[in-house]
Design a protein around this motif. Structure first.
Motif, short mmCIF file in Angstrom:
data_model
loop_
_atom_site.label_atom_id
_atom_site.label_comp_id
_atom_site.label_asym_id
_atom_site.label_seq_id
_atom_site.Cartn_x
_atom_site.Cartn_y
_atom_site.Cartn_z
N TYR A 70 0.92 -0.69 -0.12
CA TYR A 70 0.13 -0.23 0.14
C TYR A 70 0.62 1.57 -0.23
CZ TYR A 70 -4.03 3.03 1.05
OH TYR A 70 -4.93 4.00 0.99
N ASN A 71 1.49 1.37 -1.47
CA ASN A 71 2.34 2.77 -1.24
C ASN A 71 1.73 4.35 -2.31
OD1 ASN A 71 4.34 -0.06 -1.92
ND2 ASN A 71 5.06 1.23 0.20
N ASN A 72 2.36 5.36 -1.91
CA ASN A 72 2.47 6.04 -2.85
C ASN A 72 4.12 6.09 -3.02
OD1 ASN A 72 -0.19 7.79 -2.57
ND2 ASN A 72 -0.15 8.77 -1.30
N PHE A 73 4.08 6.11 -4.81
CA PHE A 73 5.53 6.41 -5.53
C PHE A 73 4.81 7.22 -6.98
CE2 PHE A 73 10.24 4.47 -5.69
CZ PHE A 73 10.63 5.35 -5.91
N TYR A 74 4.52 8.16 -7.21
CA TYR A 74 3.87 8.28 -8.88
C TYR A 74 4.66 8.53 -9.60
CZ TYR A 74 -0.11 10.51 -6.33
OH TYR A 74 -1.45 10.78 -5.85
N GLU A 75 5.67 7.31 -9.73
CA GLU A 75 6.61 7.48 -10.67
C GLU A 75 6.27 6.21 -11.22
OE1 GLU A 75 7.54 8.91 -8.10
OE2 GLU A 75 9.53 10.24 -8.50
N LEU A 216 17.47 4.45 -0.89
CA LEU A 216 17.73 5.27 -0.28
C LEU A 216 16.91 6.47 0.40
CD1 LEU A 216 20.66 6.31 1.66
CD2 LEU A 216 20.98 7.84 0.15
N ARG A 217 15.75 6.94 1.02
CA ARG A 217 14.49 7.39 1.47
C ARG A 217 14.81 8.09 2.60
NH1 ARG A 217 9.18 4.76 1.83
NH2 ARG A 217 8.38 6.81 3.04
N LEU A 218 14.50 8.72 2.99
CA LEU A 218 14.61 10.28 3.59
C LEU A 218 13.26 9.43 4.52
CD1 LEU A 218 15.79 12.99 4.98
CD2 LEU A 218 13.39 14.25 3.45
N ILE A 229 11.03 11.71 0.64
CA ILE A 229 11.29 11.72 -1.17
C ILE A 229 11.86 9.79 -1.49
CG2 ILE A 229 13.21 12.91 -0.25
CD1 ILE A 229 12.54 13.71 -3.43
N LYS A 230 11.05 9.07 -2.29
CA LYS A 230 12.09 8.31 -2.10
C LYS A 230 13.64 8.20 -3.03
CE LYS A 230 7.86 5.95 -1.06
NZ LYS A 230 7.00 5.38 -1.63
N SER A 231 13.48 6.61 -3.48
CA SER A 231 14.97 6.35 -4.31
C SER A 231 15.90 8.04 -5.24
CB SER A 231 14.12 5.76 -5.40
OG SER A 231 13.36 4.58 -4.88
N1 MTE Z 1 9.61 10.10 -5.48
C1 MTE Z 1 8.67 9.83 -4.34
N2 MTE Z 1 8.57 9.49 -3.10
C2 MTE Z 1 7.49 9.70 -2.51
C3 MTE Z 1 6.63 10.03 -3.47
C4 MTE Z 1 6.23 9.77 -4.65
O1 MTE Z 1 4.59 9.87 -5.19
N3 MTE Z 1 7.80 9.87 -5.54
N4 MTE Z 1 5.24 9.76 -2.26
C5 MTE Z 1 5.32 10.09 -0.96
C6 MTE Z 1 3.89 10.13 -0.85
S1 MTE Z 1 2.54 11.06 -0.47
C7 MTE Z 1 4.47 9.15 0.88
S2 MTE Z 1 2.92 8.98 1.47
C8 MTE Z 1 5.21 8.49 1.06
C9 MTE Z 1 4.50 6.91 0.50
O2 MTE Z 1 5.78 6.34 1.41
P1 MTE Z 1 5.73 4.23 2.04
O3 MTE Z 1 5.03 3.94 -0.17
O4 MTE Z 1 7.01 3.99 1.44
O5 MTE Z 1 4.78 4.28 2.82
O6 MTE Z 1 6.01 8.23 0.16
C10 MTE Z 1 6.73 9.82 -0.54
N5 MTE Z 1 7.16 9.84 -0.80
#
Ligand code: MTE
Ligand code: MO
Length: 311
Positions: A70-75, A216-218, A229-231
């Motif tokens: 159950y994630n958000n990672f719009y890329e 690596l993710r903040l 932010i991810k990756s």
């Molecule tokens: N690069 C990137 N980082 C992102 C996002 C994204 O869409 N792209 N979504 C953010 C949002 S809205 C949330 S709630 C969290 C979700 O983290 P999770 O999927 O590890 O729970 O990642 C955040 N970091």
């Protein structure tokens, strides 16, 4: 695993078994004659005593399955299941991160350099998405301050900005303009240096899955999830407030600070309560806590600011 930071503990996070452990510990403490002088319970309504060192293992995390599907990672798409379905195609080894701007040692660092000397810790954090759902996630990671100290932050720097990789071949989402790519985020330098702010490299003692932001993710637990932010492929130190993807897309709805704040509603929905993922259909919504429960650690960062204005 060694967990830290328990100030956000509340009754719904505590397993019955753990509550028992906590009580037993307290009684043992009394027996040893060190129970005197303990203040009123900080656990809000629980029958648990406030022990000198609250046991963070009582935080009941979401399951690995919930955290990774159950994630958000719009890329990788805007659906909650898109990241777990699509992100496997992203290659995260080798990986490098450019560190730029007002630092003594700018450059492009491989993951080995990034991790060199870093103390990987386990931290269970409550995680609150701006969409008013939440989870409890056991991260493995290290303090962002460690990396920033290693590259040497120059005196004039006031902000840190971050960018995610843009990999059109494997990221179906970046072919559409849902957000400005690369995904970018930023923190004030004191927020970035705070003890709670980590760069995560794992979940449940396993390498962090791609859908959660490998390699690596903040993680900034007192702010809405989108700040985490991810990756990450770029980190830059600047003297001006950086632009952030969500603020660029809708400045009226997403501010730079984005601290979890039940008193400031999103223009289209309330932020006063949240739905814990995995709680089931009949689970009661929980009250959202100021700074997501981390006020003891971070409220001081904002003592002179109007948080209605700087949302
Ligand atoms: N690069 C990137 N980082 C992102 C996002 C994204 O869409 N792209 N979504 C953010 C949002 S809205 C949330 S709630 C969290 C979700 O983290 P999770 O999927 O590890 O729970 O990642 C955040 N970091
Ligand atoms: Mo989010």
């Amino acid at each position: 695993m060694r967990y830290r930071f328990s100030t956000d503990l509340r009754s719904s996070d505590i397993t019955p078994e753990a509550a028992f452990r906590g009580r037993r510990k307290f009684m043992a403490g009394l027996g040893a004659g060190i129970g005197a002088g303990i203040g009123a319970g900080a656990l809000g309504g629980m029958a648990l005593p406030a022990m000198a060192a609250p046991d963070i293992t009582r935080l009941k995390p979401n399951t690995y399955e919930e955290i990774t599907t159950y994630n958000n990672f719009y890329e990788f798409g805007t659906g909650k299941e898109d990241p777990s379905e699509n992100a496997g195609a992203m290659k995260t080894d080798p990986w490098s991160v450019e560190i730029a701007g007002m630092v003594d040692k700018p450059g492009t660092y491989g993951m080995d350099d990034i991790l060199k000397g870093a103390e990987i810790e386990d931290r269970i954090y409550r995680f609150r998405c701006v969409e008013a759902w939440s989870m409890v996630i056991p991260w493995n990671g290290f303090q962002l301050s460690h990396l920033l100290n290693k590259v040497g932050v120059q005196p004039g720097a006031k902000y840190v900005s971050f960018e995610t990789a843009v990999l059109p071949d494997v990221m179906p989402g970046v072919r559409r303009n849902v957000l400005e790519w690369p995904y970018r985020e930023g923190l004030r330098l004191d927020e970035a240096m705070n003890e709670l702010t980590i760069l995560a490299t794992g979940i449940y003692d396993k390498p962090i899955p791609n859908q959660n932001g490998a390699p690596l993710r903040l993680v900034v637990p007192w702010k809405y999830g989108f700040k985490s932010i991810k990756s990450i492929v770029r980190i830059s130190l600047d003297d001006k407030e950086p632009q952030t993807s969500w603020n660029m897309s809708n400045p009226g709805e997403y501010g730079f600070y984005s601290n979890v704040n039940p008193n400031v509603d999103h223009p289209r929905w309330s932020q006063a309560t949240e739905r814990r993922i995995g709680g089931g259909f009949f689970a009661k919504r929980e009250e959202t806590m100021m700074f997501n429960g981390y006020g003891d650690e971070v409220a001081g960062l904002y003592s002179d600011m109007d948080l209605q204005k700087f949302f």
